[in-house]
Design a protein around this motif. Structure first.
Motif, PDB file in Angstrom:
ATOM      1  N   UNK A  83       0.812  -1.216   0.000  1.00  0.00           N
ATOM      2  CA  UNK A  83       0.000   0.000   0.000  1.00  0.00           C
ATOM      3  C   UNK A  83       0.849   1.271   0.000  1.00  0.00           C
ATOM      4  N   UNK A  84       2.093   1.151   0.480  1.00  0.00           N
ATOM      5  CA  UNK A  84       2.944   2.340   0.589  1.00  0.00           C
ATOM      6  C   UNK A  84       4.407   1.912   0.626  1.00  0.00           C
ATOM      7  N   UNK A  85       5.271   2.753   0.077  1.00  0.00           N
ATOM      8  CA  UNK A  85       6.706   2.494   0.082  1.00  0.00           C
ATOM      9  C   UNK A  85       7.432   3.769   0.454  1.00  0.00           C
ATOM     10  N   UNK A  86       8.336   3.667   1.428  1.00  0.00           N
ATOM     11  CA  UNK A  86       9.134   4.818   1.847  1.00  0.00           C
ATOM     12  C   UNK A  86      10.604   4.464   1.648  1.00  0.00           C
ATOM     13  N   UNK A  87      11.313   5.311   0.920  1.00  0.00           N
ATOM     14  CA  UNK A  87      12.716   5.053   0.616  1.00  0.00           C
ATOM     15  C   UNK A  87      13.585   6.153   1.191  1.00  0.00           C
ATOM     16  N   UNK A  88      14.561   5.745   1.961  1.00  0.00           N
ATOM     17  CA  UNK A  88      15.586   6.673   2.448  1.00  0.00           C
ATOM     18  C   UNK A  88      16.901   6.230   1.803  1.00  0.00           C
ATOM     19  N   UNK A  89      17.967   6.970   2.023  1.00  0.00           N
ATOM     20  CA  UNK A  89      19.236   6.632   1.365  1.00  0.00           C
ATOM     21  C   UNK A  89      19.744   5.243   1.749  1.00  0.00           C
ATOM     22  N   UNK A  90      19.623   4.902   3.024  1.00  0.00           N
ATOM     23  CA  UNK A  90      20.167   3.631   3.479  1.00  0.00           C
ATOM     24  C   UNK A  90      19.099   2.618   3.883  1.00  0.00           C
ATOM     25  N   UNK A 115      -1.919  -6.282   8.729  1.00  0.00           N
ATOM     26  CA  UNK A 115      -0.975  -5.381   8.057  1.00  0.00           C
ATOM     27  C   UNK A 115       0.445  -5.928   8.219  1.00  0.00           C
ATOM     28  N   UNK A 116       1.305  -5.563   7.261  1.00  0.00           N
ATOM     29  CA  UNK A 116       2.707  -5.950   7.355  1.00  0.00           C
ATOM     30  C   UNK A 116       3.595  -4.739   7.148  1.00  0.00           C
ATOM     31  N   UNK A 117       4.829  -4.854   7.691  1.00  0.00           N
ATOM     32  CA  UNK A 117       5.869  -3.858   7.475  1.00  0.00           C
ATOM     33  C   UNK A 117       7.142  -4.627   7.119  1.00  0.00           C
ATOM     34  N   UNK A 118       7.693  -4.313   5.967  1.00  0.00           N
ATOM     35  CA  UNK A 118       8.938  -4.923   5.502  1.00  0.00           C
ATOM     36  C   UNK A 118      10.000  -3.828   5.493  1.00  0.00           C
ATOM     37  N   UNK A 119      11.046  -4.004   6.307  1.00  0.00           N
ATOM     38  CA  UNK A 119      12.123  -3.030   6.434  1.00  0.00           C
ATOM     39  C   UNK A 119      13.426  -3.669   5.952  1.00  0.00           C
TER      40      UNK A 119
END
Length: 156
Positions: A83-90, A115-119
Motif C-alpha cells: 500500500x505504501x513504500x518509503x525510501x531513504x538513502x540507506x 498489516x505488514x511492514x517490511x524493512x
C-alpha cells in the motif's frame, strides 16, 4: 505527431515506474515466520512455500504455504498487497496488508488478516539488500465465527 510523442513518453514513464518483483522476499529464505496467537501467546508458525507477483497488479503477491499451532497444521493461500513504500538513502520500508485463508478443516481453521511492514537496508558497495525484517500483525478468525485471536509474526 506531438500527441503521439507525448503518449509514448508517458507510456515509457509508466513502464519504468513498475514495482520490482520482490516475490522471493516473502519466502523468507525457506524459513517459517514465528510468532504468537491469542491472549495466551500460543506459538504460531507460518511458512510460505510459493510466492508470485500478480501480473495484472504489480503491488500484489499471491502466496501459499501452511500454518502450525500446537499440532494443528493447515494449508493456506492468500495475498500480500503493498500500500505504501518509503525510501531513504540507506533504509527502505514497505507497508501493506495481507489476507491468508486456511484450508477449511473444522473449528480450528480460519482467516488471517492484517498489516505488514517490511524493512530493509541497501548496501551500495555490494548492491544487495541486508538486514531484512518482516512483521505481520493482525487477527485470525475461525470460519464459524466462534474464535477470534490477535496474531503477531516476524521473520526473525
Amino acid at each position: 505527431m506531438k500527441k503521439l510523442l507525448l503518449f509514448l513518453i508517458l507510456a515509457s514513464n509508466f513502464a519504468m515506474a513498475q514495482m520490482p518483483d520482490i516475490s522471493n522476499v516473502w519466502l523468507n529464505n525457506s524459513k517459517p515466520y514465528s510468532g504468537t496467537i491469542g491472549n495466551d501467546k500460543q506459538q504460531l508458525k507460518l511458512k510460505i512455500n510459493i510466492s508470485e507477483q500478480n501480473k495484472k497488479n504489480d503491488q500484489e503477491y499471491f502466496v501459499s504455504g501452511y500454518s502450525l499451532v500446537d499440532k494443528t497444521y493447515a494449508k493456506l493461500e492468500g495475498k500480500l498487497t503493498i500500500t505504501k513504500y518509503r525510501d531513504a538513502k540507506k533504509k527502505g520500508v514497505v507497508f501493506g496488508e495481507y489476507e491468508f485463508a486456511e484450508e477449511n478443516k473444522g473449528k480450528h481453521s480460519g482467516l488471517f488478516k492484517g498489516k505488514f511492514v517490511y524493512t530493509f537496508k541497501w548496501n551500495k558497495t555490494t548492491e544487495k539488500v541486508e538486514g531484512q525484517t518482516i512483521e505481520l500483525t493482525g487477527d485470525w478468525k475461525s470460519y464459524d465465527g466462534t474464535l477470534n485471536f490477535k496474531t503477531k509474526l516476524n521473520n526473525q
